[in-house]
Design a protein around this motif. Structure first.
Motif, PDB file in Angstrom:
ATOM      1  N   LEU A   1       4.218   0.656  10.334  1.00 42.20           N
ATOM      2  CA  LEU A   1       4.619   1.502  11.457  1.00 42.20           C
ATOM      3  C   LEU A   1       3.756   1.394  12.504  1.00 42.20           C
ATOM      4  O   LEU A   1       4.220   1.553  13.780  1.00 42.20           O
ATOM      5  CB  LEU A   1       4.558   3.128  10.939  1.00 42.20           C
ATOM      6  CG  LEU A   1       5.542   3.436   9.797  1.00 42.20           C
ATOM      7  CD1 LEU A   1       5.280   4.903   9.398  1.00 42.20           C
ATOM      8  CD2 LEU A   1       7.162   3.036  10.098  1.00 42.20           C
ATOM      9  N   GLU A   2       2.679   0.809  12.266  1.00 46.52           N
ATOM     10  CA  GLU A   2       1.721   0.622  13.415  1.00 46.52           C
ATOM     11  C   GLU A   2       0.788  -0.303  13.317  1.00 46.52           C
ATOM     12  O   GLU A   2       0.659  -0.886  12.226  1.00 46.52           O
ATOM     13  CB  GLU A   2       0.817   1.836  13.278  1.00 46.52           C
ATOM     14  CG  GLU A   2       0.143   2.419  12.221  1.00 46.52           C
ATOM     15  CD  GLU A   2      -0.341   3.803  11.945  1.00 46.52           C
ATOM     16  OE1 GLU A   2      -0.008   4.642  13.008  1.00 46.52           O
ATOM     17  OE2 GLU A   2      -1.464   4.029  11.298  1.00 46.52           O
TER      18      GLU A   2
ATOM     19  N   THR B   1       0.044  -1.021   4.327  1.00 39.72           N
ATOM     20  CA  THR B   1      -1.244  -0.770   3.813  1.00 39.72           C
ATOM     21  C   THR B   1      -1.934  -0.477   5.388  1.00 39.72           C
ATOM     22  O   THR B   1      -1.853  -1.605   6.186  1.00 39.72           O
ATOM     23  CB  THR B   1      -1.812  -1.753   2.812  1.00 39.72           C
ATOM     24  OG1 THR B   1      -3.392  -1.382   2.644  1.00 39.72           O
ATOM     25  CG2 THR B   1      -1.598  -3.051   3.432  1.00 39.72           C
ATOM     26  N   SER B   2      -2.900   0.250   5.522  1.00 42.77           N
ATOM     27  CA  SER B   2      -3.797   0.508   6.455  1.00 42.77           C
ATOM     28  C   SER B   2      -4.820  -0.727   6.415  1.00 42.77           C
ATOM     29  O   SER B   2      -5.656  -0.814   7.376  1.00 42.77           O
ATOM     30  CB  SER B   2      -4.620   1.802   6.401  1.00 42.77           C
ATOM     31  OG  SER B   2      -5.300   2.084   5.270  1.00 42.77           O
TER      32      SER B   2
ATOM     33  N   THR C   1      -2.678  -2.276  12.355  1.00 43.91           N
ATOM     34  CA  THR C   1      -3.774  -2.234  11.397  1.00 43.91           C
ATOM     35  C   THR C   1      -4.924  -3.401  11.562  1.00 43.91           C
ATOM     36  O   THR C   1      -4.574  -4.181  12.349  1.00 43.91           O
ATOM     37  CB  THR C   1      -3.258  -2.396   9.986  1.00 43.91           C
ATOM     38  OG1 THR C   1      -3.088  -3.700   9.488  1.00 43.91           O
ATOM     39  CG2 THR C   1      -2.124  -1.795   9.814  1.00 43.91           C
TER      40      THR C   1
ATOM     41  N   ALA D   1       9.192   0.264   5.982  1.00 44.58           N
ATOM     42  CA  ALA D   1       9.635  -0.938   4.923  1.00 44.58           C
ATOM     43  C   ALA D   1      11.025  -0.682   4.385  1.00 44.58           C
ATOM     44  O   ALA D   1      11.598  -1.617   4.052  1.00 44.58           O
ATOM     45  CB  ALA D   1       8.641  -0.612   3.852  1.00 44.58           C
TER      46      ALA D   1
ATOM     47  N   GLY E   1       8.068  -0.955  11.700  1.00 46.14           N
ATOM     48  CA  GLY E   1       9.149   0.001  11.064  1.00 46.14           C
ATOM     49  C   GLY E   1       9.130   0.217   9.825  1.00 46.14           C
ATOM     50  O   GLY E   1       7.940  -0.291   9.238  1.00 46.14           O
TER      51      GLY E   1
ATOM     52  N   VAL F   1      -8.706   3.171 -10.223  1.00 40.74           N
ATOM     53  CA  VAL F   1      -9.978   2.963  -9.704  1.00 40.74           C
ATOM     54  C   VAL F   1     -10.363   4.033  -8.618  1.00 40.74           C
ATOM     55  O   VAL F   1      -9.592   4.252  -7.761  1.00 40.74           O
ATOM     56  CB  VAL F   1      -9.937   1.605  -8.823  1.00 40.74           C
ATOM     57  CG1 VAL F   1     -11.134   1.313  -8.141  1.00 40.74           C
ATOM     58  CG2 VAL F   1      -9.343   0.732  -9.803  1.00 40.74           C
TER      59      VAL F   1
ATOM     60  N   GLY G   1       0.790  -1.081   0.006  1.00 36.85           N
ATOM     61  CA  GLY G   1      -0.077  -0.021  -0.052  1.00 36.85           C
ATOM     62  C   GLY G   1       0.915   1.356  -0.065  1.00 36.85           C
ATOM     63  O   GLY G   1       2.006   1.296  -0.171  1.00 36.85           O
TER      64      GLY G   1
ATOM     65  N   VAL H   1      -9.466  -0.759   2.770  1.00 42.06           N
ATOM     66  CA  VAL H   1      -9.968  -0.365   1.512  1.00 42.06           C
ATOM     67  C   VAL H   1     -10.070  -2.084   0.792  1.00 42.06           C
ATOM     68  O   VAL H   1      -9.227  -2.694   0.777  1.00 42.06           O
ATOM     69  CB  VAL H   1      -9.538   0.450   0.550  1.00 42.06           C
ATOM     70  CG1 VAL H   1     -10.062   0.337  -0.847  1.00 42.06           C
ATOM     71  CG2 VAL H   1      -9.510   1.950   1.149  1.00 42.06           C
TER      72      VAL H   1
HETATM   73  P1  OAD Z   1      -3.099   4.484   3.602  1.00 39.62           P
HETATM   74  O1  OAD Z   1      -2.681   5.644   3.674  1.00 39.62           O
HETATM   75  O2  OAD Z   1      -4.459   4.124   4.042  1.00 39.62           O
HETATM   76  O3  OAD Z   1      -2.271   3.607   4.571  1.00 39.62           O
HETATM   77  C1  OAD Z   1      -0.757   3.861   4.646  1.00 39.62           C
HETATM   78  C2  OAD Z   1      -0.276   2.886   5.426  1.00 39.62           C
HETATM   79  O4  OAD Z   1       1.021   2.666   5.396  1.00 39.62           O
HETATM   80  C3  OAD Z   1      -0.677   2.994   7.048  1.00 39.62           C
HETATM   81  O5  OAD Z   1      -1.181   1.771   7.680  1.00 39.62           O
HETATM   82  C4  OAD Z   1       1.027   3.547   7.785  1.00 39.62           C
HETATM   83  O6  OAD Z   1       0.988   3.271   9.052  1.00 39.62           O
HETATM   84  C5  OAD Z   1       1.614   2.836   6.684  1.00 39.62           C
HETATM   85  N1  OAD Z   1       3.102   3.223   6.402  1.00 39.62           N
HETATM   86  C6  OAD Z   1       3.260   4.618   6.308  1.00 39.62           C
HETATM   87  N2  OAD Z   1       4.503   4.704   6.163  1.00 39.62           N
HETATM   88  C7  OAD Z   1       5.295   3.784   6.179  1.00 39.62           C
HETATM   89  C8  OAD Z   1       6.459   3.225   5.951  1.00 39.62           C
HETATM   90  N3  OAD Z   1       7.521   3.802   5.783  1.00 39.62           N
HETATM   91  N4  OAD Z   1       6.797   1.800   6.279  1.00 39.62           N
HETATM   92  C9  OAD Z   1       5.719   0.824   6.542  1.00 39.62           C
HETATM   93  N5  OAD Z   1       4.497   1.382   6.522  1.00 39.62           N
HETATM   94  C10 OAD Z   1       4.053   2.655   6.378  1.00 39.62           C
HETATM   95  O7  OAD Z   1      -2.777   3.539   2.246  1.00 39.62           O
HETATM   96  P2  OAD Z   1      -3.340   2.344   1.494  1.00 39.62           P
HETATM   97  O8  OAD Z   1      -3.528   1.322   2.453  1.00 39.62           O
HETATM   98  O9  OAD Z   1      -2.441   2.131   0.511  1.00 39.62           O
HETATM   99  O10 OAD Z   1      -7.405   3.562  -3.043  1.00 39.62           O
HETATM  100  O11 OAD Z   1      -4.731   2.705   1.029  1.00 39.62           O
HETATM  101  C11 OAD Z   1      -5.597   1.778   0.275  1.00 39.62           C
HETATM  102  C12 OAD Z   1      -6.365   2.582  -0.894  1.00 39.62           C
HETATM  103  O12 OAD Z   1      -7.141   3.445  -0.253  1.00 39.62           O
HETATM  104  C13 OAD Z   1      -5.484   3.395  -1.778  1.00 39.62           C
HETATM  105  O13 OAD Z   1      -5.088   2.600  -2.810  1.00 39.62           O
HETATM  106  C14 OAD Z   1      -6.442   4.274  -2.339  1.00 39.62           C
HETATM  107  C15 OAD Z   1      -7.035   4.661  -0.977  1.00 39.62           C
HETATM  108  O14 OAD Z   1      -8.316   5.168  -1.098  1.00 39.62           O
HETATM  109  C16 OAD Z   1      -8.134   4.087  -4.190  1.00 39.62           C
HETATM  110  O15 OAD Z   1      -7.626   5.289  -4.459  1.00 39.62           O
HETATM  111  C17 OAD Z   1      -9.067   3.160  -4.893  1.00 39.62           C
END
Ligand code: OAD
Length: 258
Positions: A224-225, A198-199, A227, A241, A239, A169, A31, A202
């Protein structure tokens, strides 16, 4: 089988490295977190996330595009500019290295930034499209050249005149069927599944890690946290990625002494 967490992060890394060395089909779901260290804002992180400044309903729905096409187009143009300036980080590169080393590897990404392919990953399933591709909003066909209109309007499809839009999408839209099918099949045959950055909120992407466990895979989360996936994970590597994944590769395949 329930997770067997270790309080010692080094133990966890060593155990996951061992599993990685022996794995047959490694599947990684990524994500926005994996691209954060490349300077691409995530969606939900309160301080820097794109959604903290804009509401998704205003920008990432077909209804928003119908109501305010110029605003949505301009926002995606801004995101494209950010992404063009970004380069893959050590997290992306570690996944390339894993793909090179294991018998079967599938990378399922929710990211639209194309950084996995740019890093050199080969077997990539883009679940939410690719922001650098442009399609006709009426016909869905990929359009590579168009003339830029004066003013704020999005460009028009050279064939039918409808507005062009990014090939991503939006909320309320269905995922590309081939990509979704490929992701489901890979998930069902994984023996080691990583959920990275990924959080996991979705759908349907968010259900893939749990599906992998249901099919017998070992689940590792890198974030980092916590989910919604965390309670299902056998191992959690907490930590960034860009630090955790290279450390995992080094632990799995130590470089020979010079
Ligand atoms: P999010 O912004 O919801 O989540 C990002 C995640 O990455 C969070 O859980 C953070 O803790 C984690 N994070 C941030 N920095 C990090 C790092 N350096 N290393 C490891 N983890 C880290 O993003 P997505 O889960 O990708 O969809 O969101 C899913 C979808 O929601 C996206 O693809 C998009 C959005 O709406 C669409 O547009 C359809």
């Amino acid at each position: 089988m329930k997770p067997h967490p270790s309080s010692n992060p080094d133990d966890t890394l060593t155990r996951v490295a061992e599993l990685l060395r022996r794995a047959h089909h490694v599947v990684v779901l990524t994500g926005a977190g994996i691209s954060a260290e490349s300077g691409v804002p995530t969606f939900r992180d309160a301080q820097t996330g794109l959604w903290a400044r804009y509401s998704p309903e205003e920008l990432a729905t077909p209804q928003a595009f119908a109501r305010r096409p110029h605003l949505v187009w301009a926002w995606y143009q801004w995101r494209r500019t950010l992404i063009r300036q970004a380069t893959p980080n050590p997290g992306h590169l570690a996944l390339v290295e894993i793909e090179r080393r294991v018998p079967h590897f599938t990378l399922i990404t929710q990211n639209v930034d194309g950084l996995h392919r740019q890093a050199g990953s080969r077997h990539v399933v883009e679940l939410h499209g690719n922001i650098m591709r442009t399609i006709c909003s009426r016909e869905g066909t990929v359009v590579e050249r168009w003339s830029q209109p004066e003013g704020e309007e999005p460009p028009a499809c050279p064939r039918c005149g409808a507005y062009l839009r990014p090939d991503v999408v939006w909320f309320g839209e269905t995922l590309p069927p081939d990509a979704l099918q490929a992701a489901i099949e890979a998930t069902a045959t994984a023996d080691l599944f990583f959920s990275v950055g990924t959080s996991a909120v979705v759908q349907p992407a968010a259900s893939l890690p749990v599906e992998a466990v249901r099919h017998g895979a070992t689940l590792v989360e890198v974030n980092l946290e916590p989910t919604p996936v965390t309670p299902f994970a056998h191992y959690v590597l907490t930590g960034p990625a860009g630090t955790v994944l290279p450390a995992l590769v080094r632990a799995a395949w130590p470089a020979p002494a010079p």
